[in-house]
Structure formats: C-alpha cells, structure tokens
Enzyme design. Structure first.
Site, short mmCIF file in Angstrom:
data_model
loop_
_atom_site.label_atom_id
_atom_site.label_comp_id
_atom_site.label_asym_id
_atom_site.label_seq_id
_atom_site.Cartn_x
_atom_site.Cartn_y
_atom_site.Cartn_z
N LYS A 129 -24.48 41.40 22.61
CA LYS A 129 -24.50 41.87 23.99
C LYS A 129 -24.78 43.36 23.97
O LYS A 129 -24.48 43.98 22.94
CB LYS A 129 -23.18 41.60 24.71
CG LYS A 129 -21.88 41.92 23.98
CD LYS A 129 -21.63 43.27 23.40
CE LYS A 129 -21.63 44.47 24.30
NZ LYS A 129 -21.45 45.75 23.56
N TYR A 213 -17.99 44.25 29.34
CA TYR A 213 -16.81 43.40 29.07
C TYR A 213 -16.03 43.16 30.36
O TYR A 213 -15.57 42.04 30.63
CB TYR A 213 -15.89 44.05 28.03
CG TYR A 213 -16.42 43.94 26.62
CD1 TYR A 213 -16.07 42.86 25.81
CD2 TYR A 213 -17.29 44.90 26.10
CE1 TYR A 213 -16.58 42.74 24.53
CE2 TYR A 213 -17.80 44.79 24.82
CZ TYR A 213 -17.44 43.71 24.04
OH TYR A 213 -17.95 43.58 22.77
P1 NAD Z 1 -24.94 50.59 14.71
O1 NAD Z 1 -25.58 51.87 15.02
O2 NAD Z 1 -23.68 50.63 13.90
O3 NAD Z 1 -25.96 49.62 13.98
C1 NAD Z 1 -27.31 49.45 14.41
C2 NAD Z 1 -28.16 48.97 13.26
O4 NAD Z 1 -29.50 48.92 13.71
C3 NAD Z 1 -28.13 49.91 12.04
O5 NAD Z 1 -28.08 49.14 10.86
C4 NAD Z 1 -29.46 50.64 12.12
O6 NAD Z 1 -29.98 51.02 10.86
C5 NAD Z 1 -30.35 49.58 12.76
N1 NAD Z 1 -31.51 50.14 13.46
C6 NAD Z 1 -32.77 49.67 13.36
N2 NAD Z 1 -33.60 50.40 14.10
C7 NAD Z 1 -32.88 51.38 14.68
C8 NAD Z 1 -33.19 52.45 15.55
N3 NAD Z 1 -34.44 52.66 15.99
N4 NAD Z 1 -32.19 53.27 15.92
C9 NAD Z 1 -30.91 53.05 15.53
N5 NAD Z 1 -30.56 52.03 14.69
C10 NAD Z 1 -31.53 51.20 14.27
O7 NAD Z 1 -24.69 49.85 16.10
P2 NAD Z 1 -23.60 48.74 16.43
O8 NAD Z 1 -22.39 49.38 16.98
O9 NAD Z 1 -23.45 47.82 15.29
O10 NAD Z 1 -24.32 48.00 17.68
C11 NAD Z 1 -25.38 47.08 17.48
C12 NAD Z 1 -25.40 46.08 18.64
O11 NAD Z 1 -24.18 45.37 18.65
C13 NAD Z 1 -25.51 46.72 20.02
O12 NAD Z 1 -26.31 45.91 20.84
C14 NAD Z 1 -24.10 46.73 20.55
O13 NAD Z 1 -24.00 46.64 21.96
C15 NAD Z 1 -23.54 45.48 19.91
N6 NAD Z 1 -22.09 45.58 19.67
C16 NAD Z 1 -21.32 44.50 19.94
C17 NAD Z 1 -19.96 44.56 19.72
C18 NAD Z 1 -19.10 43.35 19.97
O14 NAD Z 1 -17.89 43.45 19.88
N7 NAD Z 1 -19.69 42.21 20.24
C19 NAD Z 1 -19.36 45.73 19.27
C20 NAD Z 1 -20.18 46.80 18.95
C21 NAD Z 1 -21.55 46.71 19.15
#
Ligand code: NAD
Length: 360
Positions: A129, A213
């Site tokens: 999401k 959420y």
């Molecule tokens: P994050 O920054 O920790 O991870 C993002 C990943 O994408 C990294 O591995 C990064 O290298 C990669 N990536 C590839 N291309 C990129 C770019 N152009 N710029 C930045 N990163 C790039 O992010 P996250 O917190 O893991 O969030 C990722 C997704 O998960 C989002 O859509 C977020 O809304 C969702 N999320 C969901 C929950 C949940 O509880 N369901 C919690 C946090 C995040």
C-alpha cells in the site's frame, strides 16, 4: 510429470531444487508458493521474516538494483544467486518456474510499473500500500492482472490482524450499539532526505503513506463506503522537508448510515496510530491499532470492560498476509484485499486531496 518429494531430495543434493521449484509444505505435502521480492528495503525485511514463519510460502527470487545486498539476503533465505534479477532484466523472471508471485515493496510510484510487468510475466502480485499514486494507475494494474489471469492483492496487513478483526467482529455483533462517530489518526515525524518527501516517488505526503491506515480502518470498521468527504491540509515546518508534499491532512467522512469519521495524518509529529469508535452502547478503541506489534484493544460497552493486548510479535502480520495470499494462489481463490480495495482508497485519497485544494 509432477516431481515427488524423493525427486526433490535428489535435486536438493545436487543444489538444483531451489531453482526448479519451492520446497514442499511439511504439513500438507503441497508445493509452497514461491515469491520474488522486488525492492529490498525496510518493509521487504519484515515481509521476508514473515514468509520464513509460514508453512505455505517461500522466498525464491530477489529483484534489486544492488547486487551485493541482494546476494547477502539471498544467502540468508536460501535463494540461488541465479534467481537474483536487476530492474532492467526483470522480464527474465517469466522463465523462473520457482516464482509464482511477486511482492512489490518499492516506492509508491513504482508499484504500477512492476505490477504490470509482473502480470505480463505471468506472476501473481502482492503489492504494498498505497496501491499506486493515482486512480488511473490502479485501474491499469487491475486490468493488467485480469488480462494475464493472475491474482492481485494489496498488502493491507490490518485485514489479517486479530486485534483489528476482533474490533470489526464486535461492531458487527452490535456490542457497542449503533456506531455514531469514529476518530482515527496515524503519523510520524519524518527525517529529511526520505523518498517519501519526493512527490514523484511518493505521489503525496502522509495521507498516501500512513493516513491510508485510518482511511481504510474507517471503511472496515463501518463496513460502509464514504459518500461525502471534506479535508484541510497544511505545512507548518518550513524547514525544507515539505517543498513537494503536505505535512498535515485532516479530513472528515460521512457514511451512508450517517456515521461520521474524523481523521488526521502528519509527517510532523509522532502520532501513534489509533482508532476510537463511539457507539450508542459504548466505545471501542484500538491504541495502538496499526503498529507491527504491541496492539491493544480497549472497550467499555454494555457493562463490559475489555482490555486486551495482542502478545504476537513482528513479523506475525506479514506471515498472516503471505499465508492468505499463498492460500488464494494455491486454491484459485480471490484475496480478501484485492486490487479493487486499493483502488477505492485511491479514489478517496483523490477526493481528500481535491477537497484540501491539493492537485493530484
Ligand atoms: P525503503 O526506502 O525502505 O525501501 C524501498 C526499496 O526500493 C529500497 O530497497 C530501494 O533500494 C528500492 N528502490 C528502487 N528504486 C528506488 C528509487 N528510485 N528510489 C528509492 N528507492 C528505490 O521503503 P519502505 O519503507 O520499505 O517502503 C516501500 C513500500 O512499502 C512503500 O510503498 C510503502 O508505502 C510500503 N510500506 C508498507 C508498510 C506496511 O506496513 N505495509 C510499512 C512501510 C512501508
């Protein structure tokens, strides 16, 4: 001809089993659902930990722009290095029979592209999401998965979480009487430099990220879809973080029964995610309601005082979510939170932004 357990044991000895197919569920003898994880950031870590605790799912491939990181994680999860893909050669995943589904854990604006590419490669999709950064993208994702006859589920983990499910059950049973009003909020104080502050990558501010959420909870708690929405947005901290996205959003929703909900989200304050539901016979409160663990349900209704903590530890929500999707994949069932569920939130986010005067 299907491979037997003994065939797999032989192949395993040769180091080939993992490349051919995931291992078998020890309880049922069925093949586990193999996942390719796309984007190896924070949430992917929780998800892979959750997968490890399932009996019906396995990480079988990784997609990353950082080969070193991917090889390190591959070794932790028993993924062969031949099943590591870059974003550029992602399409090769179509040939990998060990991959049944992909888990899209990329920044929001990349969800649509990778969901559509995965569907074209014949893989089922579990997408984080918010589903997308626009209604048009969400529509295209649903259409691509339908055209490829693959399943699409949005990773709304609270739909698979016992505390949230118990709140829904109590409300449906009438424990708190006729619901009149809901309050909900979720936010945090964001660090500078996050992709979440880049509008192109995030689509918007805290509403897309954590406000969703509260929006989604108001929908599953009432079991209704909002028919009127109004909103305000603001930026208070002019410290360079909020040049592209809003800092605060407050919105209200009126549901067909007359239930009114007031919600807040922010990137400027540690706002512990909660919901409080006010009914004619009492109140039910999830606080915290949306964290990875430590969830707590408190209620006072009809002479009952409820005070329940969920002792389950992270990554249990990610385990439950993966188990559900794998079960759907293995049995040809529709997931509880399909693309259409994500699409509805995108439609309401669009209405909230429009009401707040933010173009989307
Ligand atoms: P994050 O920054 O920790 O991870 C993002 C990943 O994408 C990294 O591995 C990064 O290298 C990669 N990536 C590839 N291309 C990129 C770019 N152009 N710029 C930045 N990163 C790039 O992010 P996250 O917190 O893991 O969030 C990722 C997704 O998960 C989002 O859509 C977020 O809304 C969702 N999320 C969901 C929950 C949940 O509880 N369901 C919690 C946090 C995040």
């Amino acid at each position: 001809m299907p491979l037997t357990r003994r065939d797999f044991a032989k192949l395993g000895a040769l180091g080939l089993a993992a490349r051919l197919a995931p291992s078998l569920n020890a309880q049922t003898g069925e093949r586990k659902t193999g996942y390719a994880v796309i984007g190896l950031g924070r949430i992917a870590g929780h998800f892979m930990g959750g997968i490890r605790n399932t009996t019906n799912s396995q990480v079988t491939a990784l997609v990353s722009g950082h080969r070193d990181k991917a090889e390190r994680i591959a070794d932790q999860y028993g993924v062969p290095h031949s099943s590591i893909y870059s974003y550029e050669d992602f399409e090769r995943i179509a040939e990998n029979k060990a991959v049944d589904a992909v888990y899209v854990a990329l920044p929001n604006s990349m969800h649509a592209e990778y969901t559509i590419r995965a569907a074209k490669a014949g893989k089922h999709v579990l997408c984080e999401k918010p589903m997308s950064t626009s209604v048009a993208e969400a529509d295209a994702m649903i259409a691509a998965c339908k055209a490829a006859s693959v399943k699409l589920m949005i990773a709304y983990r609270c739909h698979y979480e016992p505390t949230n499910l118990k709140a829904v059950q109590l409300i449906r049973e009438g424990a708190i009487g006729q619901v009149q009003a809901i309050e909900s909020a979720f936010g945090f104080n964001i660090a500078a430099g996050e992709w979440r502050l880049n509008r192109k990558l995030a689509g918007g501010g805290p509403l897309f990220d954590v406000g969703i959420y509260s929006l989604n909870a108001c929908r599953y708690l009432t079991g209704e879809e909002p028919e009127h929405i109004s909103a305000f947005a603001s930026v208070i901290d002019h410290d360079g973080r909020f040049k592209e996205v809003e800092e605060n959003v407050a919105w209200t929703m009126k549901f067909p029964s007359g239930i009114v909900a007031s919600c807040n989200t922010t990137y400027g304050a540690p706002m512990n995610g909660f919901f409080r539901v006010h009914g004619s016979k009492g109140t039910l409160e999830g606080a915290p309601a949306f964290n990875y663990d430590g969830l707590h349900l408190i209620g006072d209704f009809g002479g009952t005082h409820l005070d329940e903590s969920n002792p389950a530890r992270d990554p249990y929500q990610f385990q439950a979510q993966a188990e559900h999707f794998s079960h759907c994949v293995q049995n040809g069932l529709d997931p509880k939170t399909p693309g259409e569920e994500g699409l509805r939130d995108m439609q309401y986010i669009t209405q909230i932004y429009r009401s707040a005067g933010i173009s989307i």
